[in-house]
Design a protein around this motif. Sequence first.
Motif, PDB file in Angstrom:
ATOM      1  N   PHE A 116      -0.837   6.210   5.503  1.00 25.18           N
ATOM      2  CA  PHE A 116      -0.739   6.142   4.042  1.00 25.18           C
ATOM      3  C   PHE A 116      -0.859   7.484   3.337  1.00 25.18           C
ATOM      4  N   GLU A 117      -1.186   8.530   4.096  1.00 27.63           N
ATOM      5  CA  GLU A 117      -1.273   9.839   3.454  1.00 27.63           C
ATOM      6  C   GLU A 117       0.132  10.347   3.175  1.00 27.63           C
ATOM      7  N   GLU A 145      -1.311 -10.314   7.816  1.00 29.46           N
ATOM      8  CA  GLU A 145      -2.073 -10.330   9.068  1.00 29.46           C
ATOM      9  C   GLU A 145      -3.275  -9.391   9.042  1.00 29.46           C
ATOM     10  N   THR A 146      -3.352  -8.517   8.056  1.00 29.75           N
ATOM     11  CA  THR A 146      -4.536  -7.660   7.944  1.00 29.75           C
ATOM     12  C   THR A 146      -5.752  -8.507   7.598  1.00 29.75           C
ATOM     13  N   HIS A 188      -1.611  -1.073   8.095  1.00 31.77           N
ATOM     14  CA  HIS A 188      -2.789  -1.851   8.478  1.00 31.77           C
ATOM     15  C   HIS A 188      -2.448  -3.220   9.051  1.00 31.77           C
ATOM     16  N   ASN A 223      -4.452  -5.727  17.855  1.00 32.90           N
ATOM     17  CA  ASN A 223      -5.852  -6.070  18.074  1.00 32.90           C
ATOM     18  C   ASN A 223      -5.912  -7.483  18.666  1.00 32.90           C
ATOM     19  N   ARG A 224      -6.196  -7.539  19.969  1.00 35.77           N
ATOM     20  CA  ARG A 224      -6.113  -8.818  20.660  1.00 35.77           C
ATOM     21  C   ARG A 224      -7.126  -9.844  20.156  1.00 35.77           C
ATOM     22  N   ALA A 225      -8.330  -9.381  19.865  1.00 34.92           N
ATOM     23  CA  ALA A 225      -9.365 -10.307  19.375  1.00 34.92           C
ATOM     24  C   ALA A 225      -8.943 -10.922  18.038  1.00 34.92           C
ATOM     25  N   ALA A 226      -8.321 -10.111  17.200  1.00 32.98           N
ATOM     26  CA  ALA A 226      -7.882 -10.603  15.891  1.00 32.98           C
ATOM     27  C   ALA A 226      -6.757 -11.619  16.060  1.00 32.98           C
ATOM     28  N   THR A 286      -2.237  -2.703  12.702  1.00 30.44           N
ATOM     29  CA  THR A 286      -3.453  -2.616  13.520  1.00 30.44           C
ATOM     30  C   THR A 286      -3.723  -3.969  14.161  1.00 30.44           C
ATOM     31  N   VAL A 287      -3.300  -5.043  13.507  1.00 36.62           N
ATOM     32  CA  VAL A 287      -3.508  -6.386  14.050  1.00 36.62           C
ATOM     33  C   VAL A 287      -2.350  -6.806  14.958  1.00 36.62           C
ATOM     34  N   ARG A 320      -3.101   7.099  15.483  1.00 39.00           N
ATOM     35  CA  ARG A 320      -4.548   7.305  15.439  1.00 39.00           C
ATOM     36  C   ARG A 320      -5.289   6.052  14.975  1.00 39.00           C
ATOM     37  N   VAL A 321      -4.564   5.108  14.393  1.00 41.77           N
ATOM     38  CA  VAL A 321      -5.201   3.868  13.947  1.00 41.77           C
ATOM     39  C   VAL A 321      -4.546   2.620  14.567  1.00 41.77           C
ATOM     40  N   GLY A 374       0.834  -1.204   0.000  1.00 33.67           N
ATOM     41  CA  GLY A 374       0.000   0.000   0.000  1.00 33.67           C
ATOM     42  C   GLY A 374       0.867   1.250   0.000  1.00 33.67           C
TER      43      GLY A 374
END
Lengths: 375, 92
Positions: free
Chosen positions: A222-223, A143-144, A196, A258-261, A199-200, A251-252, A38
């Motif tokens: 990504f900006e 992992e995303t 991203h 992400n523990r649930a993921a 995030t996981v 911010r993301v 990305g």
Amino acid sequence: MRFVDEFREPELISKTADEIRRLAGTERHYRMMEVCGGHTHAIYRFGLKDILPENIELIHGPGCPVCVLPMGRIDDGLAIAHEPDVIFAAFGDMMRVPGTQGSPLEHKARGMDVRIVYSPADALKLARLNPEKHVMFFAIGFETTAPSTALTIMRARSEGIHNFSVFCNHVTIIPAIRAILDSPDMRLDAFIGPGHVSTVIGCRPYEWIAHNERKPIVVSGFEPLDMLQSIVMLLRQLNAGEAKVENQYKRVVPWEGNRAALKAMAEVFELRPYFEWRGLGFISQSALRINDKYAEFDTEQRFEVPGIRVTDPKAAQCGEVLKGVLKPHQCKLFGRECTPEHPIGALMVSSEGSCAAYYNYEHRKAAMVTLSLAG
Amino acid sequence: MCLAIPGKIVEISADNQDSALVEVVGVRRRIDLGLLQDDKPVPGDWVLVHVGFAMSKISEQDAADQMNTLRMLGEIDGAMQEVKGYGLEDMN
Ligand code: SF4
């Protein structure tokens, strides 16, 4: 700085670009790898290379899941889909990726039951809607994406669905970074970490890169401004002789991920001892397979998989490009035999692949020059 | 495919807490909230959606910025096609 005008906060961008030039100076050469496809796509699309000083070199990493998938795996998946009453379901990104006998789309044209899905949950829905068929979901992604596949498999089991399986091609980012760092012809100073994926997995899994390898890594958004800020953070670390993991994309991306993921992945998957990456070869413990508890949903356990291996043509230099030894246009096939319409190597098959990103950028640039000449 | 799409939670299913209606630029689709179990969103929250699953909660401003990034990347059509396809709506 042609593209700067389209950006949000153009003044801030110019200021950050000035800061980069100041920090980079002229003495030293900086080689930074953006791991994520990305980011590669964004770098070309935004023309960031035109903003950066020449002594900052961006090397495009292995983070495009379509690009690193060996052609043999596509052939394997399609071979299974040749069995009677099997539906081949995959993301749109997979549809044009060539196997030796053509892409999934071309197989569809020849009569194979091939469906595009936008979510693994929809592949499961297809199974519910077609109880007399077997739906095989051709899963790809880092992992995303892997947690969504895992959760879908868990849902399939709790619903008691028996005509659904996953041909698992999920890969993990850390071992690929390790392989790149271990490769003898690789010289890198720092990493722009994937947004991203993080995030996981969070930021902790990168700590060895900083601590053991002494390379700074900044997880980035990504900006254009995100990426420029990440480069500022890397330059500051490098100039100070530091090596830390930093998170520009707070911010993301939570530091812990992400523990649930992660839990869903741990429930359904286990590491494969090794897996082949197109362009990089075999990398140990770099991919996921479905564990025995969920064997019923593993295409590889339910069907006879041929295990096809295809070697890329000798002239294809994808491996060198992946490791940053060559730039995309330095490959002998670039833009001649190998184009996004007729990809020969892996890095040309998806817009996130570095060769395709470079190719599209060059064409966009040429088109703009023609336009401005005409105007 | 690695770029996530921002969506606003419109409604959580009454009979399934893991299923929510999100809106992305006027398009409403059902997505899965199972990966946000530790930090459940409520209607009005913004989330980043990837392949039909909410990945993380974000602010409204970040959602707008992410939309803008997708636009600049030339990925907006692809993203909308993805969202419209959730639930097999665009059955091929
Ligand atoms: S131009 Fe084609 S063959 Fe050459 S490195 Fe790029 S993808 Fe591989």
